[in-house]
Design a protein around this motif. Sequence first.
Motif, short mmCIF file in Angstrom:
data_model
loop_
_atom_site.label_atom_id
_atom_site.label_comp_id
_atom_site.label_asym_id
_atom_site.label_seq_id
_atom_site.Cartn_x
_atom_site.Cartn_y
_atom_site.Cartn_z
N MET A 1 -3.27 11.31 12.94
CA MET A 1 -2.78 10.16 12.19
C MET A 1 -1.90 10.65 11.05
SD MET A 1 -4.83 7.31 9.94
CE MET A 1 -5.39 6.33 11.32
N ALA A 2 -0.77 9.98 10.89
CA ALA A 2 0.14 10.29 9.78
C ALA A 2 0.57 8.98 9.13
CB ALA A 2 1.35 11.06 10.29
N VAL A 3 0.91 9.07 7.86
CA VAL A 3 1.36 7.90 7.12
C VAL A 3 2.69 8.19 6.43
CG1 VAL A 3 -0.97 7.01 6.75
CG2 VAL A 3 0.03 8.54 5.06
N VAL A 4 3.49 7.13 6.29
CA VAL A 4 4.75 7.21 5.54
C VAL A 4 4.92 5.90 4.77
CG1 VAL A 4 5.99 8.82 7.04
CG2 VAL A 4 6.08 6.40 7.53
N PRO A 5 5.34 5.99 3.52
CA PRO A 5 5.63 4.76 2.79
C PRO A 5 6.99 4.21 3.23
CG PRO A 5 5.91 6.67 1.36
CD PRO A 5 5.44 7.18 2.68
N ARG B 1 0.82 -1.22 0.00
CA ARG B 1 0.00 0.00 0.00
C ARG B 1 0.85 1.27 0.00
NH1 ARG B 1 -4.94 -0.02 3.05
NH2 ARG B 1 -5.03 2.10 2.29
N SER B 2 2.14 1.16 -0.30
CA SER B 2 3.02 2.32 -0.22
C SER B 2 2.60 3.45 -1.15
CB SER B 2 4.47 1.92 -0.52
OG SER B 2 4.58 1.42 -1.84
N ASP B 3 1.81 3.14 -2.16
CA ASP B 3 1.38 4.18 -3.11
C ASP B 3 0.00 4.74 -2.80
OD1 ASP B 3 0.04 1.85 -3.71
OD2 ASP B 3 0.25 2.04 -5.88
N THR B 4 -0.51 4.48 -1.59
CA THR B 4 -1.86 4.94 -1.23
C THR B 4 -1.87 5.99 -0.13
OG1 THR B 4 -2.18 3.17 0.39
CG2 THR B 4 -2.83 2.68 -1.88
N VAL B 5 -0.83 6.81 -0.07
CA VAL B 5 -0.70 7.82 0.98
C VAL B 5 -1.92 8.73 1.02
CG1 VAL B 5 0.59 9.89 1.66
CG2 VAL B 5 1.81 7.81 1.04
N GLU B 6 -2.21 9.42 -0.06
CA GLU B 6 -3.32 10.39 -0.08
C GLU B 6 -4.67 9.70 0.08
OE1 GLU B 6 -3.07 13.66 0.12
OE2 GLU B 6 -0.88 13.48 0.09
N GLU B 7 -4.84 8.58 -0.57
CA GLU B 7 -6.09 7.83 -0.48
C GLU B 7 -6.40 7.43 0.97
OE1 GLU B 7 -7.31 3.30 -1.73
OE2 GLU B 7 -6.06 4.45 -3.12
N THR B 8 -5.37 6.99 1.68
CA THR B 8 -5.55 6.57 3.07
C THR B 8 -5.93 7.75 3.96
OG1 THR B 8 -3.98 4.76 2.73
CG2 THR B 8 -4.43 5.41 5.01
N ILE B 9 -5.21 8.84 3.84
CA ILE B 9 -5.49 10.01 4.68
C ILE B 9 -6.84 10.62 4.31
CG2 ILE B 9 -4.76 12.39 5.13
CD1 ILE B 9 -3.30 10.25 6.80
N ASP B 10 -7.19 10.64 3.02
CA ASP B 10 -8.50 11.16 2.61
C ASP B 10 -9.64 10.36 3.24
OD1 ASP B 10 -7.41 13.18 1.09
OD2 ASP B 10 -7.63 12.12 -0.82
N ALA B 11 -9.49 9.04 3.29
CA ALA B 11 -10.53 8.20 3.89
C ALA B 11 -10.70 8.49 5.37
CB ALA B 11 -10.20 6.72 3.68
N ALA C 1 1.74 12.40 4.74
CA ALA C 1 0.43 13.05 4.82
C ALA C 1 -0.11 12.80 6.21
CB ALA C 1 -0.53 12.50 3.76
N ALA C 2 -0.93 13.72 6.72
CA ALA C 2 -1.46 13.58 8.07
C ALA C 2 -2.79 14.30 8.22
CB ALA C 2 -0.46 14.13 9.10
N VAL C 3 -3.54 13.86 9.20
CA VAL C 3 -4.83 14.46 9.50
C VAL C 3 -5.06 14.41 11.01
CG1 VAL C 3 -6.11 12.29 9.20
CG2 VAL C 3 -7.28 14.46 8.86
N GLY C 4 -5.73 15.43 11.51
CA GLY C 4 -6.17 15.44 12.90
C GLY C 4 -7.69 15.42 12.89
N TYR C 5 -8.29 14.74 13.84
CA TYR C 5 -9.75 14.67 13.87
C TYR C 5 -10.24 14.39 15.29
CZ TYR C 5 -9.00 9.61 13.79
OH TYR C 5 -8.59 8.34 14.08
N VAL C 6 -11.53 14.60 15.49
CA VAL C 6 -12.19 14.34 16.76
C VAL C 6 -13.18 13.20 16.52
CG1 VAL C 6 -13.73 15.27 18.52
CG2 VAL C 6 -11.94 16.71 17.54
N GLU C 7 -13.21 12.28 17.46
CA GLU C 7 -14.15 11.16 17.38
C GLU C 7 -14.65 10.88 18.78
OE1 GLU C 7 -14.41 6.72 15.42
OE2 GLU C 7 -12.52 7.77 15.43
N GLY C 8 -15.93 11.10 19.00
CA GLY C 8 -16.47 10.93 20.35
C GLY C 8 -15.80 11.91 21.29
N GLY C 9 -15.28 11.44 22.39
CA GLY C 9 -14.60 12.30 23.36
C GLY C 9 -13.09 12.30 23.20
N SER C 10 -12.61 11.88 22.04
CA SER C 10 -11.16 11.79 21.82
C SER C 10 -10.73 12.63 20.62
CB SER C 10 -10.74 10.34 21.57
OG SER C 10 -11.01 9.55 22.69
N ARG C 11 -9.49 13.08 20.69
CA ARG C 11 -8.86 13.76 19.57
C ARG C 11 -7.73 12.85 19.11
NH1 ARG C 11 -8.93 18.99 18.56
NH2 ARG C 11 -9.40 19.55 20.70
N ALA C 12 -7.53 12.76 17.80
CA ALA C 12 -6.47 11.90 17.26
C ALA C 12 -5.72 12.62 16.16
CB ALA C 12 -7.07 10.61 16.72
#
Length: 191
Positions: free
Chosen positions: A155-159, A115-125, A142-153
């Motif tokens: 996530m970053a990805v690297v090939p 899945r090394s070529d799915t950086v953007e696809e993974t973060i977009d999902a 690529a990275a994203v921050g988000y809130v889910e329920g009472g938690s903040r997360a």
Amino acid sequence: MPNRIGLLAAAGTVVMVSSACGGADPAPAWVAPSEAAPAAESPAPPARPKQITSACDLLAATVVIDLLGGSERTRLAAKELPAEEGPNGNVWRHCAYGRDGKQPFALSVATMPNRSDTVEETIDAVAKAGEKSVRIKDLGAAAVGYVEGGSRAVMAVVPYQNELRVVQFTGPTVVPRDKLADTVRHVLAKI
């Protein structure tokens, strides 16, 4: 030895006398070297492990305290949770951090083969699935921050070779996103 002391004393006297004479000498000026000095070699980054076998080994509880800004009285313990293996070959490893039966922080690290070529696809999902998701620049590929329920997360990805490596750090929503990102950044440097 006495001869050396005598020579040093005589040389010092000559330097003092010659510097006192003349009086019209201009003030000394600094002159830049004509050739650039060789750049200091920076230490090589640590080798990336071929396999990730533990989440807790990548992030000690004391480092979590330091990165999140805990006081010297803050205590956390790290607990490796069972790995999760998916049918597609993805392996998630988790480490929970807490004390007194509560574990408000968690590190999750995944390896996703082929899945090394799915950086953007993974973060977009992930961005589409999380509440209040925000892309984070300069964190992994690529990275994203988000809130889910009472938690903040965060996530970053690297090939890495043919796999995609995912790092996610989760904590209570009161913890600022940039603190969680610092924790993810620390782990990314090791994988």
